[in-house]
Design an enzyme around this catalytic site. Sequence first.
Site, PDB file in Angstrom:
ATOM      1  N   SER A 111       0.865  -1.196   0.000  1.00 49.80           N
ATOM      2  CA  SER A 111       0.000   0.000   0.000  1.00 49.80           C
ATOM      3  C   SER A 111       0.895   1.237   0.000  1.00 49.80           C
ATOM      4  CB  SER A 111      -0.851  -0.012   1.271  1.00 49.80           C
ATOM      5  OG  SER A 111      -1.454   1.254   1.483  1.00 49.80           O
ATOM      6  N   TYR A 148      -1.663  -0.575  10.498  1.00 48.84           N
ATOM      7  CA  TYR A 148      -1.953  -0.924   9.096  1.00 48.84           C
ATOM      8  C   TYR A 148      -0.742  -0.603   8.219  1.00 48.84           C
ATOM      9  CZ  TYR A 148      -3.804  -1.141   4.412  1.00 48.84           C
ATOM     10  OH  TYR A 148      -3.963  -1.457   3.077  1.00 48.84           O
TER      11      TYR A 148
HETATM   12  P1  NDP Z   1     -11.576  -5.828   0.103  1.00 50.75           P
HETATM   13  O1  NDP Z   1     -12.034  -5.635   1.500  1.00 50.75           O
HETATM   14  O2  NDP Z   1     -12.534  -5.581  -0.999  1.00 50.75           O
HETATM   15  O3  NDP Z   1     -10.976  -7.305  -0.076  1.00 50.75           O
HETATM   16  C1  NDP Z   1     -10.178  -7.911   0.903  1.00 50.75           C
HETATM   17  C2  NDP Z   1     -10.117  -9.408   0.629  1.00 50.75           C
HETATM   18  O4  NDP Z   1      -9.288 -10.006   1.621  1.00 50.75           O
HETATM   19  C3  NDP Z   1     -11.480 -10.069   0.706  1.00 50.75           C
HETATM   20  O5  NDP Z   1     -11.621 -10.953  -0.371  1.00 50.75           O
HETATM   21  C4  NDP Z   1     -11.425 -10.844   2.018  1.00 50.75           C
HETATM   22  O6  NDP Z   1     -12.174 -12.051   1.891  1.00 50.75           O
HETATM   23  C5  NDP Z   1      -9.939 -11.169   2.118  1.00 50.75           C
HETATM   24  N1  NDP Z   1      -9.542 -11.439   3.488  1.00 50.75           N
HETATM   25  C6  NDP Z   1      -9.537 -10.590   4.543  1.00 50.75           C
HETATM   26  N2  NDP Z   1      -9.148 -11.239   5.650  1.00 50.75           N
HETATM   27  C7  NDP Z   1      -8.883 -12.527   5.277  1.00 50.75           C
HETATM   28  C8  NDP Z   1      -8.455 -13.691   5.969  1.00 50.75           C
HETATM   29  N3  NDP Z   1      -8.198 -13.669   7.288  1.00 50.75           N
HETATM   30  N4  NDP Z   1      -8.286 -14.838   5.281  1.00 50.75           N
HETATM   31  C9  NDP Z   1      -8.547 -14.871   3.966  1.00 50.75           C
HETATM   32  N5  NDP Z   1      -8.957 -13.814   3.250  1.00 50.75           N
HETATM   33  C10 NDP Z   1      -9.131 -12.662   3.904  1.00 50.75           C
HETATM   34  O7  NDP Z   1     -10.283  -4.898  -0.050  1.00 50.75           O
HETATM   35  P2  NDP Z   1      -9.370  -4.550  -1.327  1.00 50.75           P
HETATM   36  O8  NDP Z   1      -9.672  -5.402  -2.466  1.00 50.75           O
HETATM   37  O9  NDP Z   1      -9.412  -3.085  -1.511  1.00 50.75           O
HETATM   38  O10 NDP Z   1      -7.936  -4.887  -0.720  1.00 50.75           O
HETATM   39  C11 NDP Z   1      -7.147  -5.960  -1.165  1.00 50.75           C
HETATM   40  C12 NDP Z   1      -5.738  -5.764  -0.661  1.00 50.75           C
HETATM   41  O11 NDP Z   1      -5.214  -4.527  -1.143  1.00 50.75           O
HETATM   42  C13 NDP Z   1      -5.616  -5.705   0.860  1.00 50.75           C
HETATM   43  O12 NDP Z   1      -4.424  -6.352   1.234  1.00 50.75           O
HETATM   44  C14 NDP Z   1      -5.534  -4.202   1.151  1.00 50.75           C
HETATM   45  O13 NDP Z   1      -4.844  -3.933   2.334  1.00 50.75           O
HETATM   46  C15 NDP Z   1      -4.760  -3.731  -0.064  1.00 50.75           C
HETATM   47  N6  NDP Z   1      -4.949  -2.332  -0.417  1.00 50.75           N
HETATM   48  C16 NDP Z   1      -6.210  -1.763  -0.508  1.00 50.75           C
HETATM   49  C17 NDP Z   1      -6.339  -0.424  -0.867  1.00 50.75           C
HETATM   50  C18 NDP Z   1      -7.671   0.263  -0.915  1.00 50.75           C
HETATM   51  O14 NDP Z   1      -7.695   1.510  -0.759  1.00 50.75           O
HETATM   52  N7  NDP Z   1      -8.769  -0.430  -1.147  1.00 50.75           N
HETATM   53  C19 NDP Z   1      -5.161   0.372  -1.206  1.00 50.75           C
HETATM   54  C20 NDP Z   1      -3.912  -0.304  -1.038  1.00 50.75           C
HETATM   55  C21 NDP Z   1      -3.818  -1.608  -0.702  1.00 50.75           C
HETATM   56  P3  NDP Z   1     -13.083 -12.707   3.023  1.00 50.75           P
HETATM   57  O15 NDP Z   1     -13.638 -11.608   3.870  1.00 50.75           O
HETATM   58  O16 NDP Z   1     -14.104 -13.475   2.265  1.00 50.75           O
HETATM   59  O17 NDP Z   1     -12.135 -13.587   3.754  1.00 50.75           O
HETATM   60  C1  8X3 Z   2      -5.058   1.536   1.641  1.00 52.52           C
HETATM   61  C2  8X3 Z   2      -4.676   2.887   1.143  1.00 52.52           C
HETATM   62  O1  8X3 Z   2      -4.372   5.312   1.755  1.00 52.52           O
HETATM   63  O2  8X3 Z   2      -6.146   4.079   2.900  1.00 52.52           O
HETATM   64  O3  8X3 Z   2      -3.965   0.707   1.705  1.00 52.52           O
HETATM   65  O4  8X3 Z   2      -3.856   3.667   3.468  1.00 52.52           O
HETATM   66  S1  8X3 Z   2      -4.761   4.028   2.386  1.00 52.52           S
END
Ligand code: NDP
Ligand code: 8X3
Length: 255
Positions: free
Chosen positions: A142, A155
């Site tokens: 991130s 985080y």
């Molecule tokens: P979402 O919340 O849409 O997706 C997160 C996914 O992670 C879900 O499919 C969830 O599935 C899975 N997950 C969470 N906890 C677990 C667990 N314990 N075991 C297995 N699966 C798990 O978020 P995003 O798609 O936005 O995020 C995806 C990744 O990108 C994350 O690592 C996030 O930190 C990162 N990210 C997101 C950003 C944003 O602004 N959205 C920016 C930068 C990075 P389920 O609940 O079914 O287990």
């Molecule tokens: C998620 C992006 O800017 O909310 O990883 O930290 S931010």
Amino acid sequence: MTANQLPVVLITGATSGFGLATAQKFAAHGYPLIITGRREERLQTLCEELSKLTQVFYYSLDVRNSDAVSEFVQAIPNDFKQIGILVNNAGLALGAEPADQASLKDWHTMIDTNVTGLVNITHSLLPILREQKTASIINLASIAANWPYPGSHVYGASKAFVAQFSRNLRSDFAGTGIRVTSLEPGLAESEFSLVRFNGDQEKYAQIYDGTNAIQPEDIANIIFWIAEQPAHININSLEVMPTSQAWNPLKVVKQ
Ligand code: NDP
Ligand code: 8X3
């Protein structure tokens, strides 16, 4: 695997957001898929959708549980064993209060998921990835790994682990067929903020309102692009923001 057969793509956290869009992207190009996440119903529905395009194996999995991760790897059918692309995407943020108001339980959950979970999956998959002629590990870090901001505490620190772990894996595997990337997105619209703010729909809407934020499909396109680079190219790290986002001046607190 025959010479022109596409590698299997394993995606963690495929039940929503980036993971789901990435599964759709690779499926549209005919890559065989392994999709995981905790919400089995969603995996089943996605599997039905994508099976029209490619071979899909789904497995309900909590990445925090190392025994469950080992069982999962044992359960991968032979047809799906040629895993050449691992997208370590499962992750979450919980809360955005200042550190002294944050819950210790939330901190543990973020570390267990973003750090321990990613390590569990990577360690279990490395023997399979090492067997392939070429393989890619694409880790979702991130911008919070690179830039401090109020309320990011654990985080951001957990994502800094992901970024440095990626670089360290690169060092170990330099000259082998294994490539490693730390992908570092900024503001992106997904269930991420609903999870972060404990289901608060109003906060969720406010965060993205008027921002023209990154969409999951944008990240899926970038992941696909990284994976499709020629074998002699490694994208080490890639930071991506929406054009509406940038850095603030450094804070100076006057007494
Ligand atoms: P979402 O919340 O849409 O997706 C997160 C996914 O992670 C879900 O499919 C969830 O599935 C899975 N997950 C969470 N906890 C677990 C667990 N314990 N075991 C297995 N699966 C798990 O978020 P995003 O798609 O936005 O995020 C995806 C990744 O990108 C994350 O690592 C996030 O930190 C990162 N990210 C997101 C950003 C944003 O602004 N959205 C920016 C930068 C990075 P389920 O609940 O079914 O287990
Ligand atoms: C998620 C992006 O800017 O909310 O990883 O930290 S931010």
